[in-house]
Design an enzyme around this catalytic site. Sequence first.
Site, mmCIF file in Angstrom:
data_model
loop_
_atom_site.group_PDB
_atom_site.id
_atom_site.type_symbol
_atom_site.label_atom_id
_atom_site.label_comp_id
_atom_site.label_asym_id
_atom_site.label_seq_id
_atom_site.Cartn_x
_atom_site.Cartn_y
_atom_site.Cartn_z
ATOM 1 N N ASP A 38 0.870 -1.176 0.000
ATOM 2 C CA ASP A 38 0.000 0.000 0.000
ATOM 3 C C ASP A 38 0.906 1.225 0.000
ATOM 4 O O ASP A 38 2.124 1.100 0.134
ATOM 5 C CB ASP A 38 -0.922 0.001 1.228
ATOM 6 C CG ASP A 38 -2.257 0.682 0.953
ATOM 7 O OD1 ASP A 38 -2.229 1.904 0.685
ATOM 8 O OD2 ASP A 38 -3.304 0.024 1.009
ATOM 9 N N ASN A 54 -5.493 -5.108 -6.538
ATOM 10 C CA ASN A 54 -6.648 -4.443 -5.935
ATOM 11 C C ASN A 54 -6.563 -2.921 -6.002
ATOM 12 O O ASN A 54 -7.567 -2.236 -5.811
ATOM 13 C CB ASN A 54 -6.774 -4.875 -4.465
ATOM 14 C CG ASN A 54 -7.919 -4.200 -3.759
ATOM 15 O OD1 ASN A 54 -9.086 -4.417 -4.079
ATOM 16 N ND2 ASN A 54 -7.604 -3.335 -2.806
ATOM 17 N N TYR A 99 -13.669 6.650 -13.848
ATOM 18 C CA TYR A 99 -13.601 5.384 -13.120
ATOM 19 C C TYR A 99 -14.164 4.237 -13.966
ATOM 20 O O TYR A 99 -13.572 3.152 -14.022
ATOM 21 C CB TYR A 99 -14.381 5.514 -11.814
ATOM 22 C CG TYR A 99 -14.300 4.310 -10.904
ATOM 23 C CD1 TYR A 99 -13.139 4.008 -10.204
ATOM 24 C CD2 TYR A 99 -15.407 3.480 -10.722
ATOM 25 C CE1 TYR A 99 -13.071 2.923 -9.362
ATOM 26 C CE2 TYR A 99 -15.356 2.384 -9.875
ATOM 27 C CZ TYR A 99 -14.177 2.113 -9.200
ATOM 28 O OH TYR A 99 -14.126 1.022 -8.367
ATOM 29 N N LYS A 127 -12.141 0.926 -15.217
ATOM 30 C CA LYS A 127 -12.553 -0.439 -14.877
ATOM 31 C C LYS A 127 -12.903 -1.253 -16.124
ATOM 32 O O LYS A 127 -12.653 -2.473 -16.159
ATOM 33 C CB LYS A 127 -13.729 -0.400 -13.903
ATOM 34 C CG LYS A 127 -13.349 0.106 -12.515
ATOM 35 C CD LYS A 127 -12.279 -0.755 -11.851
ATOM 36 C CE LYS A 127 -12.089 -0.407 -10.379
ATOM 37 N NZ LYS A 127 -11.062 -1.237 -9.718
ATOM 38 N N ALA A 136 -19.652 -2.378 -2.504
ATOM 39 C CA ALA A 136 -19.193 -3.006 -1.266
ATOM 40 C C ALA A 136 -18.764 -1.883 -0.331
ATOM 41 O O ALA A 136 -17.857 -1.111 -0.653
ATOM 42 C CB ALA A 136 -18.019 -3.952 -1.540
#
Length: 261
Positions: free
Chosen positions: A49, A104, A169, A173, A202
């Site tokens: 990260d 991720n 975005y 994606k 989520a």
Amino acid sequence: MSSIPNYVPGHGLLRGKSVLITAAAGAGIGYSAALRAAEEGCRALMISDIHEGRLQEAALRIREATGLDQVFTRECNVTQEEQVQALVAAAERDLGGVDVLINNAGLGGSRLLVEMSDEEWNRVLDVTLTGTMRMTRAMLPKMIERQRGVIVNNASVLGWRAQKEQSHYAAAKAGVMALTRCAAVEAAEHGIRINAVSPSIALHDFLKKSAPKELLDQLASREAFGRAAEVWEVANVMMFLASDYSSYMTGEVLSVSSQRA
């Protein structure tokens, strides 16, 4: 509203495997995937990260919750090629080779297209799409040498569906989905599988801070279960794709969604 199901215990899906996960600090999908990987019996884990403090906290929580000692950390900004290469080299060394890579890292935001600057557009695509490409490009030669490996990417239903103020975005994606399919074709001859998950909504702390509650409630209401997914429900599908149970799947994008057809 449908109640949240019970948290499913690990079943050893990743027993004996080593796992590298990007953007795994905090309390989002990446951290949940890291925790699930440990619960599913991985032999070693590296999380990365850009937030060093939260990264160390995440590693400590995983060790305490699962008893897995082999939890390594490495700061990495996926927009920086030298940091990506350093992360892959460290993971290969510390994990004794990477069996599973979970991409991720991603960045969102809300802006009408007519008000969007080049900088905003490029920043979202650089982290979300090009960052996934950089990690995949750096890891594939290592996996090709071993003639095995699995890569799981995090996409979004917005790669298929339209939503106001999400042009950057959604484009990123959709690009992750296309990258997944094309890279999978190239990797298949080397015994490497590349798939992606495509979550609808989520809830996690960062999303709650970055999006209006009214919008999140509206999006959740569109789901057949009347609620947003728990981050671990997305991580569960990642574990399936990372495991040998999905041995005949590559180039696929699995929707993790209960949106009405």
